[in-house]
Design an enzyme around this catalytic site. Structure first.
Site, short mmCIF file in Angstrom:
data_model
loop_
_atom_site.label_atom_id
_atom_site.label_comp_id
_atom_site.label_asym_id
_atom_site.label_seq_id
_atom_site.Cartn_x
_atom_site.Cartn_y
_atom_site.Cartn_z
N HIS A 19 -2.49 -3.70 1.47
CA HIS A 19 -3.19 -3.78 0.96
C HIS A 19 -4.89 -3.88 0.68
CE1 HIS A 19 0.19 -6.60 -0.29
NE2 HIS A 19 0.26 -7.86 1.20
N HIS A 94 0.43 -10.24 -6.22
CA HIS A 94 0.95 -11.01 -4.87
C HIS A 94 1.44 -13.02 -4.57
CE1 HIS A 94 1.60 -11.07 -0.78
NE2 HIS A 94 2.07 -10.41 -0.47
N GLU A 226 6.44 -8.31 -6.25
CA GLU A 226 5.15 -7.59 -6.78
C GLU A 226 5.64 -6.82 -6.83
OE1 GLU A 226 3.41 -7.56 -2.21
OE2 GLU A 226 4.90 -8.40 -2.21
#
Length: 261
Positions: A19, A94, A226
């Site tokens: 991320h 997300h 996602e």
């Protein structure tokens, strides 16, 4: 490695970087670039990522636009343009969805259909190995609607896998990615995207997070859809490239349609 140069990224999920590193784009302050009212209200945020930020090469100008296309439809358009160096870009949204509503427990009774005939299997660190595996005959097969919880015990902690979006119908230049439904309320979410893949994640690591009204969110209390480029594509030459050249524009769109069925 990119064009013969090795880049080191923050190891925030050992032994990998997840991320965007320690301070991904979800943890920085974005500016409001534009705000529109009217029948289709929208807001656009912008962020300038500097060369070397979290180890990544090049300056990148990024925008994220949220539009209420109708009373029950939201669209998110993310764009990014590298200024001076090629750089990998794969932005993801997300949100944790629970269509049963707040404080309604886990999502194992939700049903889902995912328009994907393949996944990218992972190693023991949940990183794709480069293989592209058919889902037919496995607990990963959601090509027809199925309960999330029906086979989840067969996949370790739960689902946290990248699905190759290869069989959805199209509209507005977007592919049908997933249909999530809470049978109790009939609330339904249809997701459309132009991304090649989608991480299907059942909140396996959520544990004791205190949320709205003091409610404690536990394992599998939400589900993430996602849409994205393939994870680890930078290290897997057979995956579609996520490298964007200077002056080129990365475009990632998602359409969230809510209904009762």
């Amino acid at each position: 490695m990119l064009n013969g140069v090795e880049y080191s990224l923050p190891i925030n999920k050992p032994p990998n970087s997840l991320h965007g590193g320690h301070k991904g784009y979800d943890k920085v302050i974005w500016e409001v670039a534009e705000y529109k009212q009217g029948e289709k209200p929208s807001i656009t945020f912008k962020y300038h990522s500097r060369d070397g930020e979290e180890g990544y090469p090049g300056d990148v100008h990024i925008t994220a636009s949220y539009t209420l296309v109708s009373k029950t439809t939201m669209r998110l358009d993310m764009e990014a343009v590298p200024e001076n160096k090629p750089t990998p870009i794969s932005l993801a949204q997300h949100t944790y969805w629970n269509l049963a509503g707040h404080n309604s427990g886990n999502v194992l009774d939700h049903t889902i259909q995912i328009w994907a005939k393949h996944i990218t299997p992972v190693d023991h660190n949940t990183v794709p190995t480069g293989e592209i595996m058919p889902v037919e005959g496995t607990p990963f097969d959601f090509t027809t609607e199925n309960k999330i919880g029906s086979r989840i015990h067969q996949v370790g902690l739960g689902y946290d896998h990248n699905y190759v979006l290869d069989c959805g119908d199209e509209k507005l230049g977007l592919k049908h990615a997933a249909k999530l439904k809470d049978p109790a309320s009939s609330r339904t979410l249809n997701l459309w995207t132009n991304a090649p893949a989608m991480q299907f994640y059942t909140a396996n690591y959520v544990n004791g997070i205190v949320g709205k009204g003091g409610v404690v969110y536990g394992k599998q209390s939400g589900v993430c859809l996602e849409t994205q480029g393939f994870p680890n594509a930078i290290n897997q030459p057979n995956f579609p490239s996520i490298v964007v050249q200077p002056g080129e524009k990365y475009k990632h769109s998602m359409l969230y349609e809510f209904s009762a069925e």
